[in-house]
Design a protein around this motif. Sequence first.
Motif, PDB file in Angstrom:
ATOM      1  N   ALA A 276      -9.149 -16.448  -4.753  1.00 56.21           N
ATOM      2  CA  ALA A 276      -8.903 -16.411  -6.200  1.00 56.21           C
ATOM      3  C   ALA A 276      -8.180 -15.133  -6.588  1.00 56.21           C
ATOM      4  N   GLU A 277      -8.644 -14.000  -6.061  1.00 60.52           N
ATOM      5  CA  GLU A 277      -8.007 -12.728  -6.377  1.00 60.52           C
ATOM      6  C   GLU A 277      -6.572 -12.702  -5.879  1.00 60.52           C
ATOM      7  N   ARG A 278      -6.363 -13.177  -4.663  1.00 64.12           N
ATOM      8  CA  ARG A 278      -5.015 -13.187  -4.088  1.00 64.12           C
ATOM      9  C   ARG A 278      -4.081 -14.082  -4.897  1.00 64.12           C
ATOM     10  N   THR A 279      -4.562 -15.264  -5.284  1.00 65.81           N
ATOM     11  CA  THR A 279      -3.723 -16.186  -6.051  1.00 65.81           C
ATOM     12  C   THR A 279      -3.345 -15.594  -7.393  1.00 65.81           C
ATOM     13  N   LEU A 280      -4.301 -14.968  -8.077  1.00 59.24           N
ATOM     14  CA  LEU A 280      -3.961 -14.363  -9.367  1.00 59.24           C
ATOM     15  C   LEU A 280      -2.917 -13.260  -9.182  1.00 59.24           C
ATOM     16  N   LEU A 281      -3.116 -12.400  -8.203  1.00 59.48           N
ATOM     17  CA  LEU A 281      -2.189 -11.293  -7.980  1.00 59.48           C
ATOM     18  C   LEU A 281      -0.796 -11.790  -7.620  1.00 59.48           C
TER      19      LEU A 281
ATOM     20  N   ARG B 249       2.164  -8.122  -2.100  1.00 58.54           N
ATOM     21  CA  ARG B 249       1.966  -8.447  -0.693  1.00 58.54           C
ATOM     22  C   ARG B 249       1.762  -7.184   0.144  1.00 58.54           C
ATOM     23  N   TYR B 250       2.433  -6.094  -0.198  1.00 59.80           N
ATOM     24  CA  TYR B 250       2.221  -4.836   0.514  1.00 59.80           C
ATOM     25  C   TYR B 250       0.766  -4.384   0.327  1.00 59.80           C
ATOM     26  N   PHE B 251       0.274  -4.466  -0.888  1.00 62.15           N
ATOM     27  CA  PHE B 251      -1.109  -4.070  -1.145  1.00 62.15           C
ATOM     28  C   PHE B 251      -2.088  -4.952  -0.375  1.00 62.15           C
ATOM     29  N   LEU B 252      -1.908  -6.284  -0.429  1.00 67.25           N
ATOM     30  CA  LEU B 252      -2.861  -7.202   0.183  1.00 67.25           C
ATOM     31  C   LEU B 252      -2.778  -7.209   1.704  1.00 67.25           C
ATOM     32  N   ASP B 253      -1.557  -7.329   2.246  1.00 63.63           N
ATOM     33  CA  ASP B 253      -1.389  -7.587   3.672  1.00 63.63           C
ATOM     34  C   ASP B 253      -1.184  -6.330   4.513  1.00 63.63           C
ATOM     35  N   VAL B 254      -0.810  -5.227   3.866  1.00 61.49           N
ATOM     36  CA  VAL B 254      -0.625  -3.978   4.610  1.00 61.49           C
ATOM     37  C   VAL B 254      -1.788  -3.035   4.336  1.00 61.49           C
ATOM     38  N   GLU B 255      -1.976  -2.664   3.072  1.00 64.77           N
ATOM     39  CA  GLU B 255      -3.019  -1.682   2.761  1.00 64.77           C
ATOM     40  C   GLU B 255      -4.422  -2.273   2.915  1.00 64.77           C
ATOM     41  N   ARG B 256      -4.760  -3.252   2.097  1.00 67.63           N
ATOM     42  CA  ARG B 256      -6.132  -3.758   2.106  1.00 67.63           C
ATOM     43  C   ARG B 256      -6.511  -4.339   3.457  1.00 67.63           C
ATOM     44  N   ALA B 257      -5.628  -5.147   4.040  1.00 66.40           N
ATOM     45  CA  ALA B 257      -5.965  -5.814   5.295  1.00 66.40           C
ATOM     46  C   ALA B 257      -6.234  -4.839   6.428  1.00 66.40           C
ATOM     47  N   HIS B 258      -5.631  -3.637   6.370  1.00 68.96           N
ATOM     48  CA  HIS B 258      -5.764  -2.684   7.475  1.00 68.96           C
ATOM     49  C   HIS B 258      -6.570  -1.443   7.107  1.00 68.96           C
ATOM     50  N   GLY B 259      -7.197  -1.455   5.949  1.00 65.59           N
ATOM     51  CA  GLY B 259      -8.042  -0.337   5.566  1.00 65.59           C
ATOM     52  C   GLY B 259      -7.289   0.916   5.180  1.00 65.59           C
ATOM     53  N   ILE B 260      -6.014   0.787   4.850  1.00 61.33           N
ATOM     54  CA  ILE B 260      -5.224   1.940   4.415  1.00 61.33           C
ATOM     55  C   ILE B 260      -5.558   2.230   2.952  1.00 61.33           C
TER      56      ILE B 260
ATOM     57  N   VAL C  73       7.494  -6.939   5.115  1.00 61.46           N
ATOM     58  CA  VAL C  73       6.123  -7.132   4.652  1.00 61.46           C
ATOM     59  C   VAL C  73       5.663  -8.564   4.869  1.00 61.46           C
ATOM     60  N   ASP C  74       6.554  -9.523   4.711  1.00 62.64           N
ATOM     61  CA  ASP C  74       6.183 -10.933   4.866  1.00 62.64           C
ATOM     62  C   ASP C  74       5.986 -11.319   6.326  1.00 62.64           C
ATOM     63  N   ARG C  75       6.883 -10.885   7.203  1.00 61.21           N
ATOM     64  CA  ARG C  75       6.854 -11.321   8.596  1.00 61.21           C
ATOM     65  C   ARG C  75       6.045 -10.406   9.510  1.00 61.21           C
ATOM     66  N   THR C  76       6.081  -9.107   9.262  1.00 62.01           N
ATOM     67  CA  THR C  76       5.448  -8.168  10.193  1.00 62.01           C
ATOM     68  C   THR C  76       4.579  -7.145   9.462  1.00 62.01           C
ATOM     69  N   PRO C  77       3.606  -7.590   8.659  1.00 59.79           N
ATOM     70  CA  PRO C  77       2.783  -6.625   7.914  1.00 59.79           C
ATOM     71  C   PRO C  77       1.990  -5.696   8.831  1.00 59.79           C
ATOM     72  N   CYS C  78       1.601  -6.178  10.011  1.00 60.18           N
ATOM     73  CA  CYS C  78       0.829  -5.335  10.929  1.00 60.18           C
ATOM     74  C   CYS C  78       1.693  -4.194  11.468  1.00 60.18           C
ATOM     75  N   SER C  79       2.959  -4.471  11.746  1.00 61.97           N
ATOM     76  CA  SER C  79       3.866  -3.414  12.195  1.00 61.97           C
ATOM     77  C   SER C  79       4.104  -2.403  11.085  1.00 61.97           C
ATOM     78  N   VAL C  80       4.258  -2.885   9.864  1.00 64.63           N
ATOM     79  CA  VAL C  80       4.411  -1.977   8.720  1.00 64.63           C
ATOM     80  C   VAL C  80       3.175  -1.086   8.595  1.00 64.63           C
ATOM     81  N   ALA C  81       1.999  -1.700   8.701  1.00 61.40           N
ATOM     82  CA  ALA C  81       0.754  -0.925   8.591  1.00 61.40           C
ATOM     83  C   ALA C  81       0.685   0.133   9.690  1.00 61.40           C
ATOM     84  N   HIS C  82       1.070  -0.237  10.916  1.00 57.43           N
ATOM     85  CA  HIS C  82       1.038   0.723  12.024  1.00 57.43           C
ATOM     86  C   HIS C  82       1.954   1.918  11.743  1.00 57.43           C
TER      87      HIS C  82
END
Length: 300
Positions: free
Chosen positions: A134-139, A186-197, A267-276
């Motif tokens: 729900a939070e992701r869809t709203l954002l 998407r940067y906030f959800l898939d890079v920061e939040r997903a990886h604890g940044i 950010v869409d294809r390689t969020p884990c690489s961006v986070a690293h």
Amino acid sequence: MFTRKQLRKFGVSYSTIQANLDARRWQRVHRGVIALFTGPLSRDARISAALLYADLPAALSHRTAAQEWGWLPADEEPVHVTVPYGTSAVPQEGVVVHRSRAFRHIVVSHAPPRTSRADTVIDLAAAESDEAAAERTLLTTASANRVGADEIRAQLIARPPFRYRAALDRAVRLLAEGLTSMLETRYFLDVERAHGIPRARRQVPVNAFGRKLLEDCSYEDIGVPLIVRLDGRAYHGDAETAFRDRRRDNAAELSGTPRLVYGWQDVDRTPCSVAHEVMTVLRREGWQGPTRRCRRCLGS
């Protein structure tokens, strides 16, 4: 497209209606709703039939309203309509019926009638299967379609949803704090939040050669002068914006501020690489906080 009541009002007898249905010159679409033609129904015809079946007052809502606002591609899925509490309409094949106690607060005057942009965002989020979704869809929906936090907050007050209220309030606060585009969300959800940044501060004003500009993400609040610029093509493609971006980059270099630049594909294809990469700079600059691997990392 007419209801039986409308046809009777126009002087068409019950026997004439039934004769045309039996001869397959007309077709029954929903209970009490008749199309005065044969063959497949267009999307407009299906929408008209759904609204006639629900009876006024009724409005398109949820996915169907999102399609009418241009947020989702049109499809052959059932038409979603919302009606006031107390209306007798029940779901039919091809029609999903929702009820709202705040009906008069959520509908805007359009042809066909539909829920407001803010209420459509809320409905899509509240229809999800859990709080995180729900939070992701709203954002993502609000940021992608430029629906402001103030609009959504006002409607959450006018028509409080029964599901996921805490998650929706949290998402609105994040929007208000500077998530202004789908890329930033998407940067906030898939890079920061997903990886604890740690969450960066958004839309931070900087002075670049006498001009006040805004940086997308700054990690100064955790003691690291890292700037992350999110270079969305939709907002960075014109010559003036490209000039401002170069000014910002040069100013960061001259001040010794590390910076990273990412676009939609990164950010869409390689969020884990961006986070690293972000974590590498944060560690290099002295930050020692904990991070984690996301589900995508663990699955690779």
